[in-house]
Design a protein around this motif. Structure first.
Motif, PDB file in Angstrom:
ATOM      1  N   GLN A   2      10.824  42.344  -2.003  1.00  0.00           N
ATOM      2  CA  GLN A   2       9.801  43.386  -1.897  1.00  0.00           C
ATOM      3  C   GLN A   2       9.239  43.720  -3.265  1.00  0.00           C
ATOM      4  O   GLN A   2       8.057  44.021  -3.411  1.00  0.00           O
ATOM      5  N   GLU A   3      10.075  43.633  -4.270  1.00  0.00           N
ATOM      6  CA  GLU A   3       9.656  43.954  -5.631  1.00  0.00           C
ATOM      7  C   GLU A   3       8.805  42.848  -6.263  1.00  0.00           C
ATOM      8  O   GLU A   3       7.916  43.133  -7.058  1.00  0.00           O
ATOM      9  N   SER A   4       9.046  41.596  -5.886  1.00  0.00           N
ATOM     10  CA  SER A   4       8.443  40.468  -6.604  1.00  0.00           C
ATOM     11  C   SER A   4       7.413  39.663  -5.817  1.00  0.00           C
ATOM     12  O   SER A   4       6.632  38.925  -6.417  1.00  0.00           O
ATOM     13  N   VAL A   5       7.381  39.793  -4.496  1.00  0.00           N
ATOM     14  CA  VAL A   5       6.562  38.923  -3.646  1.00  0.00           C
ATOM     15  C   VAL A   5       5.681  39.760  -2.719  1.00  0.00           C
ATOM     16  O   VAL A   5       6.154  40.717  -2.103  1.00  0.00           O
ATOM     17  N   SER A   6       4.425  39.403  -2.613  1.00  0.00           N
ATOM     18  CA  SER A   6       3.481  40.103  -1.730  1.00  0.00           C
ATOM     19  C   SER A   6       3.867  39.953  -0.268  1.00  0.00           C
ATOM     20  O   SER A   6       4.477  38.954   0.121  1.00  0.00           O
ATOM     21  N   ASP A   7       3.483  40.941   0.529  1.00  0.00           N
ATOM     22  CA  ASP A   7       3.715  40.870   1.971  1.00  0.00           C
ATOM     23  C   ASP A   7       3.043  39.647   2.574  1.00  0.00           C
ATOM     24  O   ASP A   7       3.580  39.022   3.484  1.00  0.00           O
ATOM     25  N   ASP A   8       1.855  39.309   2.073  1.00  0.00           N
ATOM     26  CA  ASP A   8       1.058  38.216   2.650  1.00  0.00           C
ATOM     27  C   ASP A   8       1.185  36.915   1.857  1.00  0.00           C
ATOM     28  O   ASP A   8       0.268  36.100   1.817  1.00  0.00           O
ATOM     29  N   LEU A   9       2.339  36.690   1.261  1.00  0.00           N
ATOM     30  CA  LEU A   9       2.629  35.478   0.508  1.00  0.00           C
ATOM     31  C   LEU A   9       2.364  34.213   1.331  1.00  0.00           C
ATOM     32  O   LEU A   9       2.622  34.180   2.530  1.00  0.00           O
ATOM     33  N   ARG A  48       2.528  41.013  -7.843  1.00  0.00           N
ATOM     34  CA  ARG A  48       3.552  40.311  -7.058  1.00  0.00           C
ATOM     35  C   ARG A  48       3.002  38.956  -6.626  1.00  0.00           C
ATOM     36  O   ARG A  48       1.789  38.774  -6.497  1.00  0.00           O
ATOM     37  N   PHE A  49       3.873  38.025  -6.379  1.00  0.00           N
ATOM     38  CA  PHE A  49       3.465  36.660  -6.078  1.00  0.00           C
ATOM     39  C   PHE A  49       2.772  36.570  -4.728  1.00  0.00           C
ATOM     40  O   PHE A  49       3.305  37.013  -3.714  1.00  0.00           O
ATOM     41  N   ALA A  50       1.584  35.966  -4.722  1.00  0.00           N
ATOM     42  CA  ALA A  50       0.804  35.814  -3.506  1.00  0.00           C
ATOM     43  C   ALA A  50       0.783  34.355  -3.029  1.00  0.00           C
ATOM     44  O   ALA A  50       0.621  34.090  -1.841  1.00  0.00           O
ATOM     45  N   TYR A  51       0.948  33.411  -3.974  1.00  0.00           N
ATOM     46  CA  TYR A  51       0.956  31.985  -3.635  1.00  0.00           C
ATOM     47  C   TYR A  51       2.007  31.296  -4.505  1.00  0.00           C
ATOM     48  O   TYR A  51       2.057  31.520  -5.715  1.00  0.00           O
ATOM     49  N   MET A  52       2.828  30.481  -3.860  1.00  0.00           N
ATOM     50  CA  MET A  52       3.859  29.738  -4.578  1.00  0.00           C
ATOM     51  C   MET A  52       3.910  28.314  -4.048  1.00  0.00           C
ATOM     52  O   MET A  52       3.956  28.097  -2.839  1.00  0.00           O
ATOM     53  N   ALA A  53       3.919  27.345  -4.966  1.00  0.00           N
ATOM     54  CA  ALA A  53       4.083  25.945  -4.590  1.00  0.00           C
ATOM     55  C   ALA A  53       5.238  25.378  -5.404  1.00  0.00           C
ATOM     56  O   ALA A  53       5.221  25.418  -6.634  1.00  0.00           O
TER      57      ALA A  53
END
Length: 115
Positions: free
Chosen positions: A29-36, A107-112
């Motif tokens: 919750q602290e580091s990653v967006s809800d809509d990741l 917060r992170f929204a996209y990760m590859a």
């Protein structure tokens, strides 16, 4: 922003540890967006809840395995991390890379991931 990205990377990576589900959810919750949106050779998915399920599945299959960061590059508001996966005894299993793009709140929204 650079320090926030590195901080969020460290928080995110620690969520793969052998910790309680509630602690994992708190970290994400602290580091990653809800809509990741995320993708890697082991799967792809959307939303923080999808990532939580992905990590829980990893922990079931690879109990006690953990990650360390080798190097982080940040520029123009994006992050590339080089990481290592370790067995519970500390021996190195694999090296991989993650490209991360944050959302407006950092917060992170996209990760590859690549490994």
């Amino acid at each position: 922003m650079d320090n926030q990205l590195e901080r969020n990377w460290n928080i995110y990576l620690s969520s793969y540890s052998d910790i309680s589900d509630s602690e994992r959810e708190r970290l994400l919750q602290e580091s990653v967006s809800d809509d990741l949106v995320f993708t890697n050779p082991g799967g792809q998915g959307e939303h923080r809840t999808g990532l939580i399920a992905h990590i829980q599945n990893f922990q079931k299959k690879m109990s006690g395995y953990y990650f360390s960061t080798e190097k982080v590059f940040v520029h123009h508001g994006e992050l590339l991390a080089i990481w290592t996966m370790h067995k519970p005894d500390g021996s190195k299993v694999a090296t991989g890379y993650n490209f991360v793009r944050p959302g407006a709140d950092g917060r992170f929204a996209y990760m590859a991931g690549f490994f």
